[in-house]
Structures are given as structure tokens and as C-alpha cells.
Design a protein around this motif. Structure first.
Motif: not given
Length: 393
Positions: A69-74, A191-196
Motif C-alpha cells: 500500500e505504501d508504493g515503495a519501489a525497493f 516512505v513516511d508521513d513526510t512523503g516518498h
């Protein structure tokens, strides 16, 4: 010299600009992407092809893509390929020969001009694997000129690990989820509340020059802290580990262990472990000719010590049993590699565990060999004690 501590921050647009800048330099950009139910390595035209929103679930003999759900790539683990697929390809033509009209032979070397590679998303374990293959294939008297040509000038962008898989054990092999050397740029995904975003560390002058052409901002304390904590946390969450002993000594003292029979009863000798391993380097050559006999070619291709004919000499193979072939692979990887190249041949990536069709686990086998050796030594000590007591009398 470049300050290896220079840091910056890229957002997703900056990452895409990095890919396009490298491609604009004439480089072939290779990185992870989703294809055929796995994260594979392939040429990238943009960062959008990275596996954003996909992770992996691995176990011995098991690999599955899972959505994130977080959209992480790595955050995926090592896939079925390693970077040796590009630096030390599976099949390569060495030369061709033709018989001329007057009966003479014309031999032409077939090494093409190598691609100028930029590798994006190189895991720290794979950075160490590349360094090992550098030593194997270019560090001795007999150099692989094709590998050297492809390796020279390759631009390496590491992706530090923040979520190790269940089959990862790099820490117990002296490595870890942090990139410590051998990279031009190193990324840590946050990836956190501050952004990706991606914290970038510069590891070379070439890396600094490339970064100067990519939109970025100075690294802030929050991003640096989050990146460091993510990597440190990954170190504490390794899925597996090797026994905390000298593996080099353990293998040397376990050549006649009963455990080899047990693993041989399960091993298919398929060679999957050697094919996915990022450091296995064995090759053989094959000569082919056309039906006229006027044209011949020599090809180099990967070979595996699990192949029955790998050790074939006049009269038959030296290692004819699955026991002997598995023992050869494991003892070479963990022990006799030191004698040849001064290090272990294992970086703890876990590919051999994940991609073994019957789920044989190299860490489990090493632990079992250690337990058997300890039991044997205790038994010998128990047998010797009465004699020692008698001597003292």
C-alpha cells in the motif's frame, strides 16, 4: 577525492530524471521491474517501470509477489537474476572461423563493443558479489576480457535494504543491508508521513557529476535519520543466519559428515542454486559448425558443478554422486574459495534458498554440519577421558 558522505534527496520525479539522464549519456539503464510474476532485471526507459507498490514474500523454495500500500519501489528481495546476467552473460560467442576459397582459415574474434551499463537498484549483497566476480574474472593471471570490457565504466546505483526477506542472511556473512563501498550513488528509500523520497549518498566522482545534472535538494535531518533507522532496523531482522563459527574450518572438518547423504537424498542436482548465485562463475566452451564444415564458432556459456559431466575426465566423472557434487559446491562456496580468492564466495543474498525447487537451505545445512561436528567431538572427548584418567594414575 569525492566526499563519500555527501548526501541529497530525490523525489520520484528526480529518480525519473536520473534514469533519463543516464540514458541520455548513451548508457543502458538496467533495473528491477515486474514481469511474469516476479521482479526481474531489465532495461528501463523511465523510473515508472520500477516495481512501485510491489514487494515479495519468500521462503525456502517459494517466491511470491505481494502488493504494497505504501508504493515503495525497493522493498522486494533478490529475484531470480543477479547482475552477472549482464556482466558475465549466460552465453557469449568468442570467435568464428571460415574456410576461404583457397582452403585457408579466417578467424574473427566475436567480442562486440560492450554496452555502457548503468545498474539501478543494486543491493548491498550484490555490490559485494560484483566485487567478488571482479577479483575472480579480472584479478588473476587469466582474465576474462569480455567481463572486463563490460565491467569497465559500469555505473552502479545501490539501493540499501530496509526490509530483508525471510531467506536473507547477509549480516552473518560479514555484510549487511547498508552499502559501504563499490557504488557511484547509493539510494535509501523513505516512505513516511513526510512523503516518498530517496536519500542519496555519493560514492565517486562520477556519481557526483551525474547527481549535479539531476533535480535534488539538500538532505534534511529527518530524512537522514529515517533512512539510517530503516537500514539499522533491517540489520536486526534478517530472516536467516549462518552458525557463528568459522565456516571455512567447519567445511574442512566435515568432508565425511553423514549430513551429506541426507541433503543428497533431497537434492535434484538441477543446478538452480549455481544459476541464481551472484558469484558462481564457472563456464565451459562449445564448438559448433555448419553442415558444410566451412564455418565454425566457439561459444562460452555458464556451467554448473552439479552437472554430471562438469568433472568428466577420461573414463568418467570425478564426482559421480549427488553427495559429492553438493559437497563440492558448498565447500567451495564457504571454504576453499578462500584458498583461491581470499574470501568467501557467499554474500548471504538467499537466492539459492528461495529458488531451490525442493527448498534446500544453505544455512540449515551449515548448522546441521556444525551440530554433527560438535557431537562427534563430544563423543571423541568422552572416549578419551577414561584413558586420560588411567594415565594420570
Amino acid at each position: 577525492m569525492t566526499d563519500s558522505h555527501t548526501t541529497a534527496v530525490l523525489d520520484r520525479n528526480g529518480l525519473d530524471a536520473l534514469v533519463k539522464h543516464l540514458a541520455g549519456q548513451g548508457r543502458t539503464v538496467v533495473g528491477p521491474t515486474v514481469r511474469d510474476g516476479a521482479v526481474v532485471l531489465a532495461e528501463l526507459a523511465s523510473a515508472d517501470q520500477l516495481p512501485f507498490g510491489w514487494g515479495t514474500e519468500v521462503e525456502a523454495g517459494r517466491y511470491r509477489l505481494v502488493p504494497r500500500e505504501d508504493g515503495a519501489a525497493f522493498t522486494h528481495t533478490a529475484g531470480p537474476q543477479s547482475w552477472k546476467t549482464f556482466l558475465h552473460p549466460q552465453r557469449e560467442k568468442l570467435w568464428s572461423a571460415d574456410r576461404t576459397a583457397d582452403g585457408q582459415l579466417s578467424v574473427v574474434e566475436e567480442r562486440p563493443d560492450p554496452a555502457s551499463y548503468a545498474f539501478l537498484g543494486v543491493r548491498p549483497c550484490d555490490l559485494r558479489a560484483i566485487a567478488i566476480q571482479d577479483k575472480v574474472l579480472t584479478g588473476g593471471r587469466f582474465k576474462d576480457s569480455g567481463y572486463a570490457a563490460r565491467r569497465t565504466g559500469a555505473f552502479l546505483i545501490a539501493a540499501e535494504c530496509t526490509e530483508p526477506g525471510a531467506t536473507c542472511f547477509c549480516v552473518s556473512m560479514g555484510g549487511g543491508p547498508a552499502a559501504d563501498a563499490g557504488f557511484d550513488l547509493a539510494l535509501t528509500e523513505v516512505v513516511d508521513d513526510t512523503g516518498h523520497r530517496f536519500l542519496v549518498r555519493v560514492g565517486s566522482e562520477a556519481g557526483e557529476e551525474v547527481l549535479s545534472h539531476v533535480p535534488h535538494r539538500p538532505a534534511d535531518t529527518g530524512t537522514r535519520t529515517a533512512a539510517r533507522e530503516a537500514v539499522d532496523g533491517a540489520r536486526e531482522r534478517m530472516g536467516r543466519s549462518m552458525p557463528p563459527v568459522s565456516l571455512r574450518t567447519l567445511m574442512g572438518e566435515s568432508l565425511e559428515a553423514d549430513r551429506w547423504d541426507e541433503v543428497a537424498a533431497r537434492c535434484l542436482t538441477c543446478g538452480n542454486c549455481t544459476m541464481v548465485c551472484p558469484t558462481c562463475f564457472c563456464t565451459t566452451s562449445e564448438d559448433v559448425t555448419d553442415l558444410t564444415g566451412d564455418h565454425a564458432e566457439r561459444w562460452q556459456h555458464w556451467e554448473s558443478c552439479f552437472d554430471l559431466d562438469f568433472s568428466y575426465l577420461h573414463g568418467g566423472p570425478v564426482r559421480s554422486s549427488p553427495r559429492s557434487r553438493y559437497r563440492q559446491w558448498l565447500t567451495h562456496k564457504l571454504s576453499t574459495w578462500y584458498d583461491q580468492f581470499g574470501s568467501s564466495g557467499c554474500v548471504g543474498c538467499g537466492r539459492c534458498v528461495t529458488w531451490c525447487p525442493v527448498g534446500i537451505d544453505i544455512t540449515e545445512e551449515a548448522s546441521a554440519l556444525h551440530d554433527e561436528l560438535e557431537a562427534r567431538l563430544r563423543h571423541q572427548d568422552h572416549k578419551e577421558r577414561p584413558e586420560q584418567r588411567e594415565t594420570k594414575r
